[in-house]
Design an enzyme around this catalytic site. Sequence first.
Site, short mmCIF file in Angstrom:
data_model
loop_
_atom_site.label_atom_id
_atom_site.label_comp_id
_atom_site.label_asym_id
_atom_site.label_seq_id
_atom_site.Cartn_x
_atom_site.Cartn_y
_atom_site.Cartn_z
N VAL A 63 41.24 -58.36 -21.68
CA VAL A 63 41.00 -58.50 -23.51
C VAL A 63 39.79 -57.97 -23.54
CG1 VAL A 63 43.17 -60.16 -23.62
CG2 VAL A 63 41.02 -61.45 -23.52
N SER A 64 39.37 -57.69 -24.05
CA SER A 64 38.16 -57.56 -25.20
C SER A 64 37.36 -58.60 -25.46
CB SER A 64 38.29 -56.40 -26.66
OG SER A 64 39.02 -55.42 -26.04
#
Length: 204
Positions: free
Chosen positions: A8-9
């Site tokens: 995930v960012s």
Amino acid sequence: MVYGYIRVSTSHQNMENQQLEIEKFARLNGIHIDEWIEEKISGTKKPELRKLGKVLMHKCSEGDLIICTEISRFGRSLIMIMNVLQYFLERNIKVWTIKDNYRLGDDIQSKVLAFAFGLSAEIERQLISERTKLGLHRAKLEGKQIGRKSGKKASHYKLSAQDEYIKQELLKGRSKLSLANELGVAWSTMNKHIKRILSLEKKD
């Protein structure tokens, strides 16, 4: 070994949805996930700065399988994704994605894809280089300062931080082109850097 790769960012995003999706896929296909590689980092970061490069790409060996929800988990740019996939395919490491339904493995189609990825990445680098040269030429015509001021030398080399890794991979039989693709530089840059490493070792 079967690896589940999750990215995930940001730290605010939840990894649980990706893990549940991979677990469901594995269960339906009779697959056991041996190890999870999870990271919270932007896909714009180079693989060698992420667990993708530091952990997963080092741990995997021939015959292993990597499962992720979608191919974009490997990176935000086409050239980065192609370099990562080429790395895996050259080593007969399978990559399966759930949403995209990609099944990349050790078959002849995947070998062709590995070649196509490498060629496409090289063409993209050449196009970027050409655009950069045109931009620098335009700036020079406009009288802008280009590069370091006269008399100053570079304080570091672009690949210096990767010296040990490069030497280890060369000992394993890695090609200069493959290393250049992975580290996001041109073959000529990698070749010059390797020559510099060798010359320094001779001096020692």
